[in-house]
Write a protein that holds these residues in place. Structure first.
Motif, PDB file in Angstrom:
ATOM      1  N   LEU A   1      -3.013  -6.718 -24.636  1.00  0.00           N
ATOM      2  CA  LEU A   1      -1.355  -6.570 -25.293  1.00  0.00           C
ATOM      3  C   LEU A   1      -0.892  -7.736 -25.542  1.00  0.00           C
ATOM      4  CD1 LEU A   1      -0.410  -2.486 -24.939  1.00  0.00           C
ATOM      5  CD2 LEU A   1      -1.748  -4.691 -27.248  1.00  0.00           C
ATOM      6  N   TYR A   2      -0.630  -8.095 -24.149  1.00  0.00           N
ATOM      7  CA  TYR A   2       0.505  -9.551 -24.121  1.00  0.00           C
ATOM      8  C   TYR A   2      -0.274 -10.441 -24.333  1.00  0.00           C
ATOM      9  CZ  TYR A   2      -0.469 -10.573 -19.293  1.00  0.00           C
ATOM     10  OH  TYR A   2      -1.732 -11.083 -17.792  1.00  0.00           O
ATOM     11  N   MET A   3      -1.588 -10.156 -24.235  1.00  0.00           N
ATOM     12  CA  MET A   3      -2.783 -12.067 -24.607  1.00  0.00           C
ATOM     13  C   MET A   3      -3.214 -11.870 -26.275  1.00  0.00           C
ATOM     14  SD  MET A   3      -5.210 -11.102 -21.895  1.00  0.00           S
ATOM     15  CE  MET A   3      -6.276 -12.807 -22.749  1.00  0.00           C
ATOM     16  N   TYR A   4      -2.695 -10.454 -26.204  1.00  0.00           N
ATOM     17  CA  TYR A   4      -3.267 -10.837 -28.210  1.00  0.00           C
ATOM     18  C   TYR A   4      -2.560 -10.309 -28.938  1.00  0.00           C
ATOM     19  CZ  TYR A   4      -7.233 -12.665 -26.548  1.00  0.00           C
ATOM     20  OH  TYR A   4      -8.534 -13.376 -25.533  1.00  0.00           O
ATOM     21  N   LEU A   5      -1.777  -8.744 -29.128  1.00  0.00           N
ATOM     22  CA  LEU A   5      -1.165  -8.322 -29.746  1.00  0.00           C
ATOM     23  C   LEU A   5       0.259  -8.816 -30.309  1.00  0.00           C
ATOM     24  CD1 LEU A   5      -1.287  -5.499 -31.356  1.00  0.00           C
ATOM     25  CD2 LEU A   5       0.296  -4.863 -28.712  1.00  0.00           C
ATOM     26  N   GLU A   6      -0.136  -8.956 -32.153  1.00  0.00           N
ATOM     27  CA  GLU A   6       1.417  -9.360 -33.083  1.00  0.00           C
ATOM     28  C   GLU A   6       1.931  -8.071 -32.975  1.00  0.00           C
ATOM     29  OE1 GLU A   6       0.615 -12.505 -35.094  1.00  0.00           O
ATOM     30  OE2 GLU A   6       0.017 -14.315 -33.252  1.00  0.00           O
ATOM     31  N   ILE A   7       3.154  -8.538 -33.733  1.00  0.00           N
ATOM     32  CA  ILE A   7       3.682  -6.801 -33.929  1.00  0.00           C
ATOM     33  C   ILE A   7       5.256  -7.538 -35.069  1.00  0.00           C
ATOM     34  CG2 ILE A   7       3.417  -5.078 -32.533  1.00  0.00           C
ATOM     35  CD1 ILE A   7       6.325  -5.785 -31.102  1.00  0.00           C
TER      36      ILE A   7
ATOM     37  N   ARG B   1      -1.533 -15.767 -34.254  1.00  0.00           N
ATOM     38  CA  ARG B   1      -2.186 -16.338 -33.018  1.00  0.00           C
ATOM     39  C   ARG B   1      -3.345 -15.134 -33.069  1.00  0.00           C
ATOM     40  NH1 ARG B   1      -1.619 -16.473 -27.168  1.00  0.00           N
ATOM     41  NH2 ARG B   1      -1.156 -13.893 -27.531  1.00  0.00           N
ATOM     42  N   MET B   2      -4.695 -15.830 -33.271  1.00  0.00           N
ATOM     43  CA  MET B   2      -6.331 -15.409 -33.351  1.00  0.00           C
ATOM     44  C   MET B   2      -7.203 -15.150 -32.435  1.00  0.00           C
ATOM     45  SD  MET B   2      -6.068 -15.605 -36.548  1.00  0.00           S
ATOM     46  CE  MET B   2      -7.744 -14.344 -37.405  1.00  0.00           C
TER      47      MET B   2
ATOM     48  N   SER C   1     -11.777 -10.437 -20.405  1.00  0.00           N
ATOM     49  CA  SER C   1     -11.844  -9.787 -20.290  1.00  0.00           C
ATOM     50  C   SER C   1     -12.368  -7.873 -20.610  1.00  0.00           C
ATOM     51  CB  SER C   1     -10.533  -9.066 -20.988  1.00  0.00           C
ATOM     52  OG  SER C   1      -9.039 -10.020 -21.481  1.00  0.00           O
ATOM     53  N   ILE C   2     -13.381  -8.468 -20.789  1.00  0.00           N
ATOM     54  CA  ILE C   2     -14.952  -7.832 -21.505  1.00  0.00           C
ATOM     55  C   ILE C   2     -15.573  -7.264 -20.497  1.00  0.00           C
ATOM     56  CG2 ILE C   2     -16.774  -7.183 -23.191  1.00  0.00           C
ATOM     57  CD1 ILE C   2     -15.878  -8.504 -25.177  1.00  0.00           C
ATOM     58  N   ASN C   3     -16.111  -8.139 -19.921  1.00  0.00           N
ATOM     59  CA  ASN C   3     -16.160  -8.111 -18.095  1.00  0.00           C
ATOM     60  C   ASN C   3     -15.633  -6.930 -17.453  1.00  0.00           C
ATOM     61  OD1 ASN C   3     -18.615  -9.099 -19.279  1.00  0.00           O
ATOM     62  ND2 ASN C   3     -17.207 -11.956 -18.474  1.00  0.00           N
ATOM     63  N   ALA C   4     -14.239  -7.952 -17.215  1.00  0.00           N
ATOM     64  CA  ALA C   4     -13.382  -6.655 -16.663  1.00  0.00           C
ATOM     65  C   ALA C   4     -13.355  -5.266 -16.926  1.00  0.00           C
ATOM     66  CB  ALA C   4     -12.095  -7.012 -16.806  1.00  0.00           C
ATOM     67  N   PHE C   5     -12.933  -4.687 -18.217  1.00  0.00           N
ATOM     68  CA  PHE C   5     -13.340  -3.346 -18.518  1.00  0.00           C
ATOM     69  C   PHE C   5     -14.302  -2.679 -18.379  1.00  0.00           C
ATOM     70  CE2 PHE C   5      -9.708  -4.587 -21.392  1.00  0.00           C
ATOM     71  CZ  PHE C   5      -8.843  -3.549 -21.149  1.00  0.00           C
ATOM     72  N   THR C   6     -15.879  -3.381 -18.447  1.00  0.00           N
ATOM     73  CA  THR C   6     -17.068  -3.491 -17.962  1.00  0.00           C
ATOM     74  C   THR C   6     -17.407  -2.749 -16.471  1.00  0.00           C
ATOM     75  OG1 THR C   6     -18.333  -4.519 -19.701  1.00  0.00           O
ATOM     76  CG2 THR C   6     -19.959  -3.324 -18.319  1.00  0.00           C
TER      77      THR C   6
ATOM     78  N   ASN D   1      -6.977 -14.773 -15.971  1.00  0.00           N
ATOM     79  CA  ASN D   1      -6.272 -14.770 -17.479  1.00  0.00           C
ATOM     80  C   ASN D   1      -4.853 -15.020 -17.370  1.00  0.00           C
ATOM     81  OD1 ASN D   1      -8.240 -13.469 -18.951  1.00  0.00           O
ATOM     82  ND2 ASN D   1      -8.034 -11.050 -18.386  1.00  0.00           N
ATOM     83  N   ASP D   2      -3.997 -14.774 -16.557  1.00  0.00           N
ATOM     84  CA  ASP D   2      -2.735 -14.454 -16.393  1.00  0.00           C
ATOM     85  C   ASP D   2      -2.267 -16.597 -16.619  1.00  0.00           C
ATOM     86  OD1 ASP D   2      -1.701 -12.659 -17.120  1.00  0.00           O
ATOM     87  OD2 ASP D   2      -1.069 -12.046 -14.690  1.00  0.00           O
ATOM     88  N   ALA D   3      -3.374 -17.608 -15.743  1.00  0.00           N
ATOM     89  CA  ALA D   3      -2.904 -18.390 -15.228  1.00  0.00           C
ATOM     90  C   ALA D   3      -3.110 -19.827 -16.572  1.00  0.00           C
ATOM     91  CB  ALA D   3      -3.906 -18.950 -13.879  1.00  0.00           C
ATOM     92  N   THR D   4      -4.422 -18.778 -17.316  1.00  0.00           N
ATOM     93  CA  THR D   4      -5.260 -20.522 -18.484  1.00  0.00           C
ATOM     94  C   THR D   4      -3.824 -20.232 -19.241  1.00  0.00           C
ATOM     95  OG1 THR D   4      -7.252 -19.290 -17.463  1.00  0.00           O
ATOM     96  CG2 THR D   4      -7.433 -20.577 -19.507  1.00  0.00           C
ATOM     97  N   PRO D   5      -3.683 -21.250 -19.748  1.00  0.00           N
ATOM     98  CA  PRO D   5      -2.920 -21.643 -21.303  1.00  0.00           C
ATOM     99  C   PRO D   5      -3.461 -20.478 -22.594  1.00  0.00           C
ATOM    100  CG  PRO D   5      -3.387 -23.522 -20.196  1.00  0.00           C
ATOM    101  CD  PRO D   5      -3.852 -22.652 -19.648  1.00  0.00           C
ATOM    102  N   ALA D   6      -2.617 -20.207 -23.184  1.00  0.00           N
ATOM    103  CA  ALA D   6      -2.980 -18.948 -24.655  1.00  0.00           C
ATOM    104  C   ALA D   6      -4.222 -20.463 -25.301  1.00  0.00           C
ATOM    105  CB  ALA D   6      -1.280 -18.438 -25.156  1.00  0.00           C
ATOM    106  N   ARG D   7      -3.965 -20.920 -25.359  1.00  0.00           N
ATOM    107  CA  ARG D   7      -4.754 -21.483 -26.706  1.00  0.00           C
ATOM    108  C   ARG D   7      -5.717 -21.823 -26.046  1.00  0.00           C
ATOM    109  NH1 ARG D   7      -1.838 -25.412 -23.623  1.00  0.00           N
ATOM    110  NH2 ARG D   7      -2.899 -27.118 -22.360  1.00  0.00           N
ATOM    111  N   ILE D   8      -6.098 -21.358 -25.254  1.00  0.00           N
ATOM    112  CA  ILE D   8      -8.533 -21.940 -24.352  1.00  0.00           C
ATOM    113  C   ILE D   8      -8.717 -20.702 -23.691  1.00  0.00           C
ATOM    114  CG2 ILE D   8      -8.180 -24.417 -24.008  1.00  0.00           C
ATOM    115  CD1 ILE D   8      -7.508 -23.034 -21.022  1.00  0.00           C
ATOM    116  N   ARG D   9      -7.709 -19.318 -23.716  1.00  0.00           N
ATOM    117  CA  ARG D   9      -8.164 -17.990 -23.208  1.00  0.00           C
ATOM    118  C   ARG D   9      -9.236 -18.140 -23.716  1.00  0.00           C
ATOM    119  NH1 ARG D   9      -2.339 -15.384 -23.168  1.00  0.00           N
ATOM    120  NH2 ARG D   9      -1.546 -15.383 -20.599  1.00  0.00           N
ATOM    121  N   SER D  10     -10.331 -16.871 -23.285  1.00  0.00           N
ATOM    122  CA  SER D  10     -11.088 -15.682 -24.063  1.00  0.00           C
ATOM    123  C   SER D  10     -11.281 -14.679 -24.045  1.00  0.00           C
ATOM    124  CB  SER D  10     -12.621 -16.817 -23.359  1.00  0.00           C
ATOM    125  OG  SER D  10     -13.741 -15.787 -23.648  1.00  0.00           O
ATOM    126  N   VAL D  11     -11.905 -14.165 -24.801  1.00  0.00           N
ATOM    127  CA  VAL D  11     -11.815 -12.544 -24.613  1.00  0.00           C
ATOM    128  C   VAL D  11     -13.244 -12.409 -23.237  1.00  0.00           C
ATOM    129  CG1 VAL D  11     -13.550 -11.659 -26.410  1.00  0.00           C
ATOM    130  CG2 VAL D  11     -11.479 -10.452 -25.756  1.00  0.00           C
TER     131      VAL D  11
END
Length: 374
Positions: free
Chosen positions: A230-236, A368-369, A179-184, A166-176
């Motif tokens: 949060l730092y990958m996706y949250l906008e405030i 960013r979506m 992260s779902i797998n990690a939480f599982t 997640n940290d090494a991958t550019p934001a435009r090509i990240r997949s969620v």
């Protein structure tokens, strides 16, 4: 990626603080670990023998399970001490690396992404120490099956690999999905802790509070994943701007350092406190005490004193984390943010006075979506 001079000094301070804290923690963990001769249990694997009830062809088929010893003296506190020592060495490496690292006031500016120098060391360290800490706590709760412990270690390593991705991958090509797998994976390990907490059957012991340990473990370990999401996706909305990324409001690497040393200290000393106060409560025989190194053990206030240690490290760590996030969050409205260049647009995060006077409209980054990439 270089650091600015200010960031370099801040990270030197954070890693040096972490180094000292973990080194001191390791020293006391080793000092308070029971002597090997007091450890009667061992880590084992199971051997299956397929046979019959009579031992020959006339009997009913069945199988027997035998335990094969693979590690003597399953000493949970000593394992935690080793883990703290490895963590201290990791921060020593970070300090040494920073000492020889160059600074650049332009190229070293934080851009809302984790620095390679930080996340590479971080995820390698977590791949070892986060799992080893889990193993230490599980061994102390009676989980001595080597297969289960190895699975916990490997599951933890898999989670940290996802963090690296997640940290090494550019934001435009990240997949969620990763992260779902990690939480599982994380929830599966939490379930192991819950099962062990529920399996403690001596209800007369006041000090046997492994359910408390399971809750604290879940809270602190999940905080790393929540921080990354949060730092990958949250906008405030900040400083009158719409759609400012959470990652722009804080330095994500500094938060990780703080989460790292607070989590390990809380969990390590929560377990040590529960372990020693339970042992002390179980026996009144001087010959069977762990040792005589803790002044309040074998007294009427032993349980209360160790409870104070548990609550003290928890409250102290939560206060440190809260203050760190508050100070980082306030930075978005401070002067440094006016010179901050966003990664996506290369423009200031906050409109400067020159921009206002020239009548140039402030271009806000496009929202960013959260894309799911298969």
């Amino acid at each position: 990626m270089p650091y600015t001079a200010k960031d370099k000094n801040i990270f030197l301070g954070l890693h040096t603080t972490s180094l000292v804290i973990h080194a001191v923690s390791a020293y006391y963990a080793f000092d308070l670990a029971p002597a090997p001769e007091k450890m009667k249990n061992y880590i084992y694997t199971e051997s299956i023998n397929f046979t019959t009830t009579t031992g020959d062809s006339s009997g009913e088929p069945t199988f027997t399970v035998e335990k094969t010893k693979i590690f003597d003296n399953a000493n949970a506190i000593a394992i935690i001490g080793v883990n703290e020592l490895i963590t201290a060495i990791s921060h020593l490496i970070a300090v040494a690396t920073l000492m020889f690292h160059t600074t650049d006031e332009k190229l070293g500016k934080y851009t809302g992404r984790s620095r390679k120098e930080e996340y590479r060391r971080r995820w390698i360290e977590y791949g070892i120490t986060a799992g080893l800490l889990e193993v230490g706590m599980l061994v102390g709760q009676g989980e001595l099956n080597g297969v289960v412990l190895c699975m916990v270690l490997l599951a933890n390593a898999a989670m940290q690999m996802i963090g690296w991705y997640n940290d090494a991958t550019p934001a435009r090509i990240r997949s969620v999905i990763p992260s779902i797998n990690a939480f599982t994976i994380m929830f599966s390990i939490i379930i192991v802790f819950i099962i062990h907490a529920a399996g403690q059957t001596n209800d007369t012991l006041q000090s046997l509070s492994y359910s408390y340990l399971a809750v604290v473990f879940a809270l602190f370990y999940l905080s790393f994943g929540v921080h990354q999401i949060l730092y990958m996706y949250l906008e405030i909305d900040a400083c009158g701007l719409k759609g400012v990324k959470y990652a722009d409001c804080i330095d994500i690497d500094r938060i990780y350092v703080v989460l790292g040393f607070t989590s390990k200290i809380v969990l390590s000393w929560t377990y040590i406190a529960i372990s020693r106060q339970t042992w002390d409560e179980l026996t009144g025989n001087e010959d069977f005490r762990i040792d005589k190194k803790v002044s309040w053990e074998a007294t009427d206030y032993s349980i209360q004193s160790w409870d104070a240690v548990k609550i003290g490290v928890l409250i102290g760590s939560l206060v440190i984390i809260a203050l760190t996030c508050l100070l980082e969050g306030c930075g978005v409205c401070n002067s440094w943010a006016r010179d901050y260049k966003s990664e996506s647009l290369g423009q200031p995060l906050i409109e400067t006075q020159d921009q206002k006077s020239s009548g140039q409209p402030l271009q806000l980054r496009r929202r960013r979506m959260i894309d799911i990439n298969f």
